[in-house]
Design an enzyme around this catalytic site. Structure first.
Site, PDB file in Angstrom:
ATOM      1  CG  HIS A 161      43.061  31.484  30.207  1.00  0.00           C
ATOM      2  ND1 HIS A 161      42.450  31.700  31.408  1.00  0.00           N
ATOM      3  CD2 HIS A 161      42.069  31.563  29.275  1.00  0.00           C
ATOM      4  CE1 HIS A 161      41.164  31.907  31.207  1.00  0.00           C
ATOM      5  NE2 HIS A 161      40.896  31.824  29.931  1.00  0.00           N
TER       6      HIS A 161
ATOM      7  CE  LYS B 136      36.747  42.527  38.685  1.00  0.00           C
ATOM      8  NZ  LYS B 136      37.318  43.845  38.480  1.00  0.00           N
TER       9      LYS B 136
HETATM   10  S1  SF4 Z   1      35.600  44.829  44.285  1.00  0.00           S
HETATM   11 FE1  SF4 Z   1      37.610  45.809  44.184  1.00  0.00          FE
HETATM   12  S2  SF4 Z   1      39.014  44.345  45.046  1.00  0.00           S
HETATM   13 FE2  SF4 Z   1      37.144  43.241  44.562  1.00  0.00          FE
HETATM   14  S3  SF4 Z   1      37.441  42.437  42.485  1.00  0.00           S
HETATM   15 FE3  SF4 Z   1      36.475  44.430  42.273  1.00  0.00          FE
HETATM   16  S4  SF4 Z   1      38.178  45.881  41.998  1.00  0.00           S
HETATM   17 FE4  SF4 Z   1      39.016  43.985  42.842  1.00  0.00          FE
END
Ligand code: SF4
Lengths: 180, 286
Positions: free
Chosen positions: A37, A101
């Protein structure tokens, strides 16, 4: 509602998307984390057109086999780290769909409204599933400078999802609704 | 003793951890699938499909293959204790190429990536000693997203256990969708600053769904699970009933003036695998 969209999606399609909708996308995506970015905002010219693609907050695990790159595992990374760049980034590159996310903040929310863009959430950690929907690795930029997770990877994806529309272009956010 | 063979054992240990979730975690996710609806159900569904796919294709379930973390219990009669550190280090390097793992070790000053998942103090190994001649190793690769939600609270002892519970619940609400919920939360109460965090992390080794043997602690765990899940944060912070799969609490005696609370957060990708090395050099990965 569930939608299956081609990338780039036109503004009318993006406007239709509401918080809680589920979408699957087909077309090109590029990955960018904090460093990409930062770099892309500083550069005057870059050699691919982000407006044609969805932006994917992702630091993939890649493997080179017979001279060709393959995605081994490629789920989303935490989006809030990109909050400080994202409004300027959306404006500069004409992004329509963001995949990440954990959600983003107010600055991004405003930019999503202003420039008609949506933030979608892909299941964190579902890296094997994501890699399974990547048909081809079309290219990589700044691999040497930034390293594998931070480089900008260009993927051709098919029916990539489920992506949950988490912040839409009308100022609604699934995260804010939960906080209430 | 064939040290190279044991190194290959370490590779298998890491492969197992990265590609297959322990049964207790999978079962608990399946239970979550049953009770969730709507968007939350789609998230657990994607997680379960992902777990299945990773296991079948032997690829890491998550692209963040973590910081390689090991808990090692060395039987004091194992004949080559002096070789163990090197064996683990070489195993990690090999695993990075063979599985593969994402290169995840970065120098904090120069930002240079060491490229093989080793570096200063890393892999992070906790050593303990026991009777006997077997070496037991647990691998707990630890992802960054969940690690970033770790918290240390140096509470005022006057707030008591109620204050401790409130602190944990509030911090997990603040963490929201960032640590990839549903999570497993490890809480260490007492000791000192570092010990409380260490206890929190070590408590993650206990299987999901298993309550503490001490009934008072078990009750605290149950209350914390209920309260955090009542927040409605849900899978990936998109809303739902399951924010935590489990909460594990451990305690240590504290200084009269301090009440440290260490919170270690583990994502749904609660990756763990075990290995035993026998005194003749043979090994098993479970
Ligand atoms: S599942 Fe765990 S290791 Fe994988 S992206 Fe999410 S927080 Fe990170």
């Amino acid at each position: 509602m569930e939608y299956h969209l081609n990338i780039p999606a036109d503004k009318e399609q993006i406007k239709k998307l509401k918080v809680g909708d589920i979408i699957y996308v087909t077309g090109k995506v590029f990955t960018a984390r904090d460093e990409a970015h930062h770099m892309m905002l500083e550069k005057d010219k870059i050699s691919f057109d982000p407006a044609e693609m969805a932006l994917f907050h992702c630091g993939p695990l890649m493997k080179k086999e017979n001279g060709k790159w393959q995605a081994v595992s490629a789920g989303p990374t935490t989006s809030s780290r990109m909050e400080i760049f994202e409004d300027k980034f959306i404006e500069k590159f004409g992004i329509g769909i963001i995949i990440g996310k954990g959600g983003m903040g107010e600055r991004t929310e405003k930019a999503l409204q202003k420039y008609t863009c949506v933030y979608t959430s892909y299941t964190g950690g579902a890296g094997a599933l994501a890699a399974d929907k990547i048909e081809e690795v079309l290219g990589v930029y700044w691999l040497e400078e930034l390293g594998m997770p931070e480089a900008a990877w260009i993927f051709k994806v098919k029916e990539f999802g489920p992506l949950v529309v988490a912040i839409d272009s009308h100022g609604e956010s699934i995260y804010r609704n939960i906080k209430k | 003793m064939d040290f190279e063979d044991i190194e290959n054992g370490i590779v298998e240990l890491i492969r197992k951890a990265e590609t297959e979730l322990p049964k207790d975690v999978v079962n608990s996710l399946k239970k979550a699938y049953e009770i969730e609806e709507g968007v939350a159900k789609t998230q657990i569904d994607a997680i379960l499909t992902n777990i299945d796919l990773a296991k079948k294709s032997k690829r890491p379930m998550c692209q963040d293959t973590g910081i390689q973390t090991f808990f090692v219990t060395v039987g004091k009669d194992f004949p080559h204790i002096e070789k163990l550190n090197e064996i683990i280090l070489n195993g990690v390097k090999k695993a990075t190429k063979e599985i593969p793992l994402r290169p995840n070790t970065v120098d904090p000053l120069t930002n240079e990536n060491h490229k093989d998942n080793t570096g200063l103090q890393i892999p992070y190994i906790t050593w303990e000693f026991s009777e006997g001649s077997d070496v037991k190793i647990t691998a707990l690769p630890k992802g960054g997203g969940s690690e970033n939600m770790s918290k240390l609270g140096m509470l005022k002892p006057g707030v008591g256990i109620e204050g401790v519970k409130d602190f944990v619940v509030e911090e997990m609400i603040k963490a929201a969708g960032n640590p990839c919920p549903p999570t497993v939360v490890g809480v260490g109460i007492g000791g000192g600053a570092d010990l409380s965090l260490k206890l929190g992390k070590k408590s993650l080794l206990r299987p999901v769904g298993e309550r503490h043997k001490d009934k008072t602690i078990a009750k605290i765990e149950e209350e914390l699970i209920k309260r955090i899940n009542a927040s409605g944060i849900g899978p990936m912070g998109l809303g739902g009933k399951t924010t935590v799969l489990d909460v594990h609490v451990e305690k240590a005696h504290r200084h009269p003036a301090s009440l440290p609370v260490g919170i270690a957060v583990q994502c749904w990708a609660d990756r763990r695998a075990n290995m035993i090395i026998h005194s003749d050099g043979s090994w098993e990965v479970k």
